[in-house]
Write a protein that holds these residues in place. Structure first.
Motif, PDB file in Angstrom:
ATOM      1  N   GLY A  91      -7.528   8.334   9.226  1.00 46.22           N
ATOM      2  CA  GLY A  91      -8.052   7.799   7.982  1.00 46.22           C
ATOM      3  C   GLY A  91      -7.291   6.553   7.596  1.00 46.22           C
ATOM      4  N   ILE A  92      -7.582   6.038   6.401  1.00 48.62           N
ATOM      5  CA  ILE A  92      -6.827   4.911   5.867  1.00 48.62           C
ATOM      6  C   ILE A  92      -6.093   5.400   4.621  1.00 48.62           C
ATOM      7  CG2 ILE A  92      -8.403   3.215   6.821  1.00 48.62           C
ATOM      8  CD1 ILE A  92      -9.651   2.887   4.075  1.00 48.62           C
ATOM      9  N   ALA A  93      -5.047   4.695   4.225  1.00 48.27           N
ATOM     10  CA  ALA A  93      -4.170   5.213   3.175  1.00 48.27           C
ATOM     11  C   ALA A  93      -4.071   4.256   2.000  1.00 48.27           C
ATOM     12  CB  ALA A  93      -2.779   5.472   3.729  1.00 48.27           C
ATOM     13  N   VAL A  94      -3.986   4.831   0.800  1.00 47.76           N
ATOM     14  CA  VAL A  94      -3.688   4.072  -0.403  1.00 47.76           C
ATOM     15  C   VAL A  94      -2.195   4.237  -0.685  1.00 47.76           C
ATOM     16  CG1 VAL A  94      -4.140   3.777  -2.857  1.00 47.76           C
ATOM     17  CG2 VAL A  94      -5.996   4.452  -1.310  1.00 47.76           C
ATOM     18  N   MET A  95      -1.466   3.121  -0.665  1.00 46.90           N
ATOM     19  CA  MET A  95      -0.024   3.149  -0.876  1.00 46.90           C
ATOM     20  C   MET A  95       0.352   1.952  -1.748  1.00 46.90           C
ATOM     21  SD  MET A  95       1.206   4.372   2.950  1.00 46.90           S
ATOM     22  CE  MET A  95       2.720   5.130   2.373  1.00 46.90           C
ATOM     23  N   THR A  96       1.633   1.588  -1.778  1.00 50.09           N
ATOM     24  CA  THR A  96       2.055   0.414  -2.544  1.00 50.09           C
ATOM     25  C   THR A  96       2.737  -0.581  -1.612  1.00 50.09           C
ATOM     26  OG1 THR A  96       4.245   1.275  -3.126  1.00 50.09           O
ATOM     27  CG2 THR A  96       2.414   1.845  -4.592  1.00 50.09           C
ATOM     28  N   SER A  97       2.978  -1.775  -2.123  1.00 52.92           N
ATOM     29  CA  SER A  97       3.477  -2.860  -1.279  1.00 52.92           C
ATOM     30  C   SER A  97       4.868  -2.597  -0.722  1.00 52.92           C
ATOM     31  CB  SER A  97       3.471  -4.180  -2.055  1.00 52.92           C
ATOM     32  OG  SER A  97       4.109  -4.039  -3.311  1.00 52.92           O
ATOM     33  N   ALA A  98       5.570  -1.598  -1.236  1.00 53.18           N
ATOM     34  CA  ALA A  98       6.864  -1.252  -0.659  1.00 53.18           C
ATOM     35  C   ALA A  98       6.754  -0.844   0.796  1.00 53.18           C
ATOM     36  CB  ALA A  98       7.513  -0.118  -1.461  1.00 53.18           C
ATOM     37  N   VAL A  99       5.555  -0.422   1.213  1.00 51.45           N
ATOM     38  CA  VAL A  99       5.356   0.083   2.578  1.00 51.45           C
ATOM     39  C   VAL A  99       5.121  -1.040   3.581  1.00 51.45           C
ATOM     40  CG1 VAL A  99       2.823   0.318   2.630  1.00 51.45           C
ATOM     41  CG2 VAL A  99       4.235   2.014   3.792  1.00 51.45           C
ATOM     42  N   ASN A 100       4.972  -2.278   3.130  1.00 50.17           N
ATOM     43  CA  ASN A 100       4.606  -3.383   4.020  1.00 50.17           C
ATOM     44  C   ASN A 100       5.468  -3.494   5.280  1.00 50.17           C
ATOM     45  OD1 ASN A 100       2.246  -4.740   3.190  1.00 50.17           O
ATOM     46  ND2 ASN A 100       3.324  -5.636   1.454  1.00 50.17           N
ATOM     47  N   PRO A 101       6.797  -3.505   5.180  1.00 52.90           N
ATOM     48  CA  PRO A 101       7.609  -3.625   6.406  1.00 52.90           C
ATOM     49  C   PRO A 101       7.355  -2.494   7.399  1.00 52.90           C
ATOM     50  CG  PRO A 101       8.966  -4.013   4.457  1.00 52.90           C
ATOM     51  CD  PRO A 101       7.661  -3.481   3.970  1.00 52.90           C
ATOM     52  N   LEU A 102       7.219  -1.273   6.892  1.00 47.79           N
ATOM     53  CA  LEU A 102       6.985  -0.132   7.765  1.00 47.79           C
ATOM     54  C   LEU A 102       5.609  -0.209   8.411  1.00 47.79           C
ATOM     55  CD1 LEU A 102       7.868   2.615   8.877  1.00 47.79           C
ATOM     56  CD2 LEU A 102       7.019   3.659   6.761  1.00 47.79           C
ATOM     57  N   ALA A 103       4.593  -0.581   7.638  1.00 51.20           N
ATOM     58  CA  ALA A 103       3.236  -0.679   8.174  1.00 51.20           C
ATOM     59  C   ALA A 103       3.159  -1.733   9.275  1.00 51.20           C
ATOM     60  CB  ALA A 103       2.260  -1.006   7.046  1.00 51.20           C
ATOM     61  N   LYS A 104       3.773  -2.886   9.031  1.00 51.30           N
ATOM     62  CA  LYS A 104       3.735  -3.960  10.030  1.00 51.30           C
ATOM     63  C   LYS A 104       4.470  -3.561  11.304  1.00 51.30           C
ATOM     64  CE  LYS A 104       3.252  -7.716   6.689  1.00 51.30           C
ATOM     65  NZ  LYS A 104       3.883  -8.916   6.068  1.00 51.30           N
ATOM     66  N   SER A 105       5.571  -2.832  11.154  1.00 50.20           N
ATOM     67  CA  SER A 105       6.337  -2.417  12.328  1.00 50.20           C
ATOM     68  C   SER A 105       5.548  -1.458  13.213  1.00 50.20           C
ATOM     69  CB  SER A 105       7.651  -1.754  11.904  1.00 50.20           C
ATOM     70  OG  SER A 105       7.428  -0.481  11.309  1.00 50.20           O
TER      71      SER A 105
END
Length: 312
Positions: free
Chosen positions: A241-255
């Motif tokens: 699925g896709i997830a609703v999160m906040t911008s704090a997750v950006n580094p982890l998502a990109k990695s």
């Protein structure tokens, strides 16, 4: 009258030096002032502390017994003053802080390292917990500070705003919505969504803001109680699925090779604050740490704005 610490201090000085003159020099007082303090102490205790001879003072039996108590009282006061001086000079201290998993992993470690480089004698303990546990730990006194969102209309805690998180959607780069311009929250109504569990401040903030614009997003029934952000990211990466999160997750998502898109209509944000109990004064070390985090994050925001502005 009750004996005073000033009287006890004079008593200890006279007992250890054996003379009023030497005791007066040691205390920076006149001989008559020291003599008066000893007389007052004897009167307050109802005891004779010294046998006085022409050139010699000798402790009575009662005086010898009282000396141990007086030394402890004076020593305790000196240690208290020394401890207060150390704390106010930041030569030692302890700080404990609780934060949600993402802030604990991606925001706090570098800040704590910078703080400890500057103040190596202050110990900082970090607790990585669920978002909803942060405020509870602050209220119960388990930690000095929390990092997260201050609940609305909660008079038990105070917040010092550090930064702002934006709500976004995390998805694989091949997902049809990944390249859509002007993605709206309403566009997600038919998607399989993964998100934080009920009671999580992120989920409650999202629900409240979307209710204002009459958008109803239902988290996938099988996955709606996911508690850890890393688990949510892993599920998105696996194609669940896709997830609703906040911008704090950006580094982890990109990695992990994922993309993030910020929906509009409306743009939803939340404040990230340092949280403390409203009825509890912070120690000098805690105040120093709190102010250091605030200055550091504000400086980073200003520098980021300047870099963004100069590149346009």
């Amino acid at each position: 009258m009750e004996p005073t610490l000033k009287q006890f201090r004079a008593f200890v000085a006279v007992a250890e030096s054996g003379q009023f003159t030497r005791a007066a020099e040691r205390l920076g007082l006149s001989q008559s002032a020291v003599s008066t303090l000893i007389s007052q102490l004897e009167q307050n205790l109802g005891l004779r502390l010294f046998d006085r001879h022409t050139r010699l003072l000798r402790l009575t039996q009662a005086g010898a017994e009282a000396l141990a108590v007086a030394r402890q009282a004076v020593g305790d006061l000196d240690r208290l003053v020394e401890n207060a001086r150390d704390l106010n000079n930041f030569s030692r201290g302890r700080v404990s802080i609780a934060a949600g998993t993402l802030q604990a992993a991606l925001m706090l470690p570098r800040l704590i390292r910078s703080f400890r480089d500057r103040y190596p004698n202050i110990d900082v303990t970090m607790h990585d917990v669920s978002e909803r546990a942060v405020v509870d730990m602050v209220k119960s006194g388990q930690v000095d500070l929390g990092l997260g969102t201050v609940p609305d209309r909660d008079s038990e805690v105070l917040g010092l705003e550090l930064t702002t998180d934006s709500f976004l959607v995390v998805m694989p780069p091949e997902h049809p919505l990944a390249q859509r311009r002007g993605l709206r929250w309403k566009d997600l109504e038919a998607e399989t969504l993964i998100g934080p569990q009920r009671g999580n401040p992120i989920r409650e903030r999202l629900r409240a803001e979307l209710a204002r614009v009459q958008v109803n997003l239902t988290l996938h029934r099988s996955f709606q109680d996911v508690s850890l952000p890393l688990t949510i990211i892993g599920m998105v990466e696996a194609g669940l699925g896709i997830a609703v999160m906040t911008s704090a997750v950006n580094p982890l998502a990109k990695s992990m090779g994922l993309v993030t898109v910020m929906p509009v209509e409306p743009i939803i944000t939340r404040k990230i604050s340092l949280i403390q109990r409203a009825d509890h004064s912070l120690s000098p070390a805690c105040r120093l740490f709190r102010d250091f985090l605030h200055r550091s994050t504000q400086s980073s925001l200003r520098n980021g704005f300047r870099r963004t502005g100069s590149g346009q």
